[in-house]
Design a protein around this motif. Structure first.
Motif, PDB file in Angstrom:
ATOM      1  N   GLY A  22     -68.277  50.540 -56.638  1.00 43.68           N
ATOM      2  CA  GLY A  22     -66.851  50.809 -56.699  1.00 43.68           C
ATOM      3  C   GLY A  22     -66.160  49.649 -57.390  1.00 43.68           C
ATOM      4  N   GLU A  23     -64.887  49.780 -57.654  1.00 36.48           N
ATOM      5  CA  GLU A  23     -64.191  48.720 -58.386  1.00 36.48           C
ATOM      6  C   GLU A  23     -64.152  47.410 -57.601  1.00 36.48           C
ATOM      7  N   ASN A  24     -64.323  47.475 -56.278  1.00 43.17           N
ATOM      8  CA  ASN A  24     -64.287  46.256 -55.457  1.00 43.17           C
ATOM      9  C   ASN A  24     -65.658  45.781 -54.978  1.00 43.17           C
ATOM     10  N   GLY A  25     -66.732  46.414 -55.457  1.00 41.48           N
ATOM     11  CA  GLY A  25     -68.055  45.947 -55.056  1.00 41.48           C
ATOM     12  C   GLY A  25     -69.065  47.062 -54.890  1.00 41.48           C
ATOM     13  N   TYR A  26     -70.122  46.752 -54.157  1.00 39.45           N
ATOM     14  CA  TYR A  26     -71.279  47.630 -54.043  1.00 39.45           C
ATOM     15  C   TYR A  26     -71.609  47.956 -52.591  1.00 39.45           C
ATOM     16  N   ILE A  27     -72.207  49.121 -52.408  1.00 38.37           N
ATOM     17  CA  ILE A  27     -72.794  49.496 -51.126  1.00 38.37           C
ATOM     18  C   ILE A  27     -74.236  49.876 -51.439  1.00 38.37           C
ATOM     19  N   LEU A  28     -75.162  49.246 -50.753  1.00 36.97           N
ATOM     20  CA  LEU A  28     -76.581  49.484 -50.973  1.00 36.97           C
ATOM     21  C   LEU A  28     -77.190  50.018 -49.678  1.00 36.97           C
ATOM     22  N   LEU A  29     -77.935  51.113 -49.787  1.00 35.74           N
ATOM     23  CA  LEU A  29     -78.608  51.706 -48.634  1.00 35.74           C
ATOM     24  C   LEU A  29     -80.107  51.698 -48.895  1.00 35.74           C
ATOM     25  N   ILE A  30     -80.860  51.166 -47.937  1.00 34.69           N
ATOM     26  CA  ILE A  30     -82.315  51.079 -48.070  1.00 34.69           C
ATOM     27  C   ILE A  30     -82.948  51.541 -46.771  1.00 34.69           C
ATOM     28  N   HIS A  31     -84.005  52.364 -46.882  1.00 33.35           N
ATOM     29  CA  HIS A  31     -84.744  52.763 -45.675  1.00 33.35           C
ATOM     30  C   HIS A  31     -85.286  51.514 -44.990  1.00 33.35           C
ATOM     31  N   ALA A  32     -85.158  51.466 -43.674  1.00 32.55           N
ATOM     32  CA  ALA A  32     -85.724  50.374 -42.878  1.00 32.55           C
ATOM     33  C   ALA A  32     -86.631  51.045 -41.849  1.00 32.55           C
ATOM     34  N   GLY A  33     -87.781  51.473 -42.300  1.00 30.16           N
ATOM     35  CA  GLY A  33     -88.665  52.273 -41.453  1.00 30.16           C
ATOM     36  C   GLY A  33     -88.303  53.753 -41.590  1.00 30.16           C
ATOM     37  N   ARG A  34     -88.932  54.586 -40.780  1.00 29.54           N
ATOM     38  CA  ARG A  34     -88.718  56.033 -40.883  1.00 29.54           C
ATOM     39  C   ARG A  34     -87.381  56.482 -40.314  1.00 29.54           C
ATOM     40  N   ASP A  35     -86.882  55.774 -39.310  1.00 27.35           N
ATOM     41  CA  ASP A  35     -85.723  56.280 -38.573  1.00 27.35           C
ATOM     42  C   ASP A  35     -84.456  55.445 -38.708  1.00 27.35           C
ATOM     43  N   ALA A  36     -84.420  54.530 -39.670  1.00 29.54           N
ATOM     44  CA  ALA A  36     -83.235  53.680 -39.799  1.00 29.54           C
ATOM     45  C   ALA A  36     -82.954  53.356 -41.264  1.00 29.54           C
ATOM     46  N   VAL A  37     -81.731  52.959 -41.498  1.00 26.94           N
ATOM     47  CA  VAL A  37     -81.298  52.556 -42.836  1.00 26.94           C
ATOM     48  C   VAL A  37     -80.549  51.224 -42.726  1.00 26.94           C
ATOM     49  N   LEU A  38     -80.786  50.359 -43.718  1.00 18.30           N
ATOM     50  CA  LEU A  38     -80.037  49.110 -43.822  1.00 18.30           C
ATOM     51  C   LEU A  38     -78.912  49.350 -44.818  1.00 18.30           C
ATOM     52  N   THR A  39     -77.694  49.111 -44.389  1.00 18.26           N
ATOM     53  CA  THR A  39     -76.525  49.223 -45.260  1.00 18.26           C
ATOM     54  C   THR A  39     -76.044  47.811 -45.575  1.00 18.26           C
ATOM     55  N   VAL A  40     -75.900  47.525 -46.866  1.00 18.16           N
ATOM     56  CA  VAL A  40     -75.458  46.205 -47.313  1.00 18.16           C
ATOM     57  C   VAL A  40     -74.207  46.389 -48.169  1.00 18.16           C
ATOM     58  N   ILE A  41     -73.163  45.653 -47.844  1.00 20.35           N
ATOM     59  CA  ILE A  41     -71.920  45.721 -48.598  1.00 20.35           C
ATOM     60  C   ILE A  41     -71.774  44.388 -49.335  1.00 20.35           C
ATOM     61  N   ALA A  42     -71.690  44.480 -50.679  1.00 19.00           N
ATOM     62  CA  ALA A  42     -71.691  43.269 -51.509  1.00 19.00           C
ATOM     63  C   ALA A  42     -70.435  43.175 -52.379  1.00 19.00           C
ATOM     64  N   ARG A  43     -70.088  41.945 -52.721  1.00 20.58           N
ATOM     65  CA  ARG A  43     -68.918  41.679 -53.569  1.00 20.58           C
ATOM     66  C   ARG A  43     -69.137  42.217 -54.983  1.00 20.58           C
ATOM     67  N   LYS A  44     -68.047  42.429 -55.707  1.00 22.24           N
ATOM     68  CA  LYS A  44     -68.172  42.976 -57.065  1.00 22.24           C
ATOM     69  C   LYS A  44     -68.823  41.984 -58.032  1.00 22.24           C
ATOM     70  N   GLU A  45     -68.754  40.686 -57.716  1.00 23.96           N
ATOM     71  CA  GLU A  45     -69.381  39.669 -58.581  1.00 23.96           C
ATOM     72  C   GLU A  45     -70.850  39.453 -58.219  1.00 23.96           C
ATOM     73  N   ALA A  46     -71.378  40.238 -57.316  1.00 24.25           N
ATOM     74  CA  ALA A  46     -72.729  40.018 -56.777  1.00 24.25           C
ATOM     75  C   ALA A  46     -73.799  39.983 -57.864  1.00 24.25           C
ATOM     76  N   LYS A  47     -74.770  39.098 -57.649  1.00 20.24           N
ATOM     77  CA  LYS A  47     -75.981  39.077 -58.483  1.00 20.24           C
ATOM     78  C   LYS A  47     -76.919  40.102 -57.847  1.00 20.24           C
TER      79      LYS A  47
END
Length: 120
Positions: free
Chosen positions: A76-101
């Motif tokens: 989005g214009e203000n940054g990123y949202i990243l979703l990654i499987h963390a095993g079969r029954d869970a997801v890791l959600t990471v919210i990052a700044r727009k300048e993120a590497k």
């Protein structure tokens, strides 16, 4: 005990990279298991949206013959949202700044997701 260990993984993730603003471990049915969210972020809303996005990503990857889903990224214009499987029954959600590497964020998030998967 387990929630404390999960929060420790999230705390490490948020602390390792200045680019990560918030993170959470969500069950695939949308319930928050552990979170380190910014003030003003609604835990229930983040959980529900994360589960919905991951489910849609899984279906899309399968329908379009892209194999097993690895991650979903929203920019989005203000940054990123990243979703990654963390095993079969869970997801890791990471919210990052727009300048993120993004390379570093992906690397740190993947490592955190593996640790979370082991804990669950």
């Amino acid at each position: 005990m387990r929630e404390q260990m999960l929060k420790s993984v999230l705390s490490d993730l948020n602390g390792t990279s200045a680019d990560v603003e918030a993170s959470a471990v969500i069950s695939t049915d949308g319930l928050t298991i552990a979170s380190m969210l910014s003030v003003g972020m609604d835990e229930d809303r983040v959980g529900a949206m994360s589960a919905a996005m991951l489910s849609l990503g899984d279906r899309t990857a399968a329908e379009l013959s892209r194999g097993e889903l690895e991650q979903v990224m929203v920019k989005g214009e203000n940054g990123y949202i990243l979703l990654i499987h963390a095993g079969r029954d869970a997801v890791l959600t990471v919210i990052a700044r727009k300048e993120a590497k993004l390379g570093l964020v992906f690397l740190d998030a993947k490592r955190a997701a593996a640790n979370i998967s082991e804990l669950l």
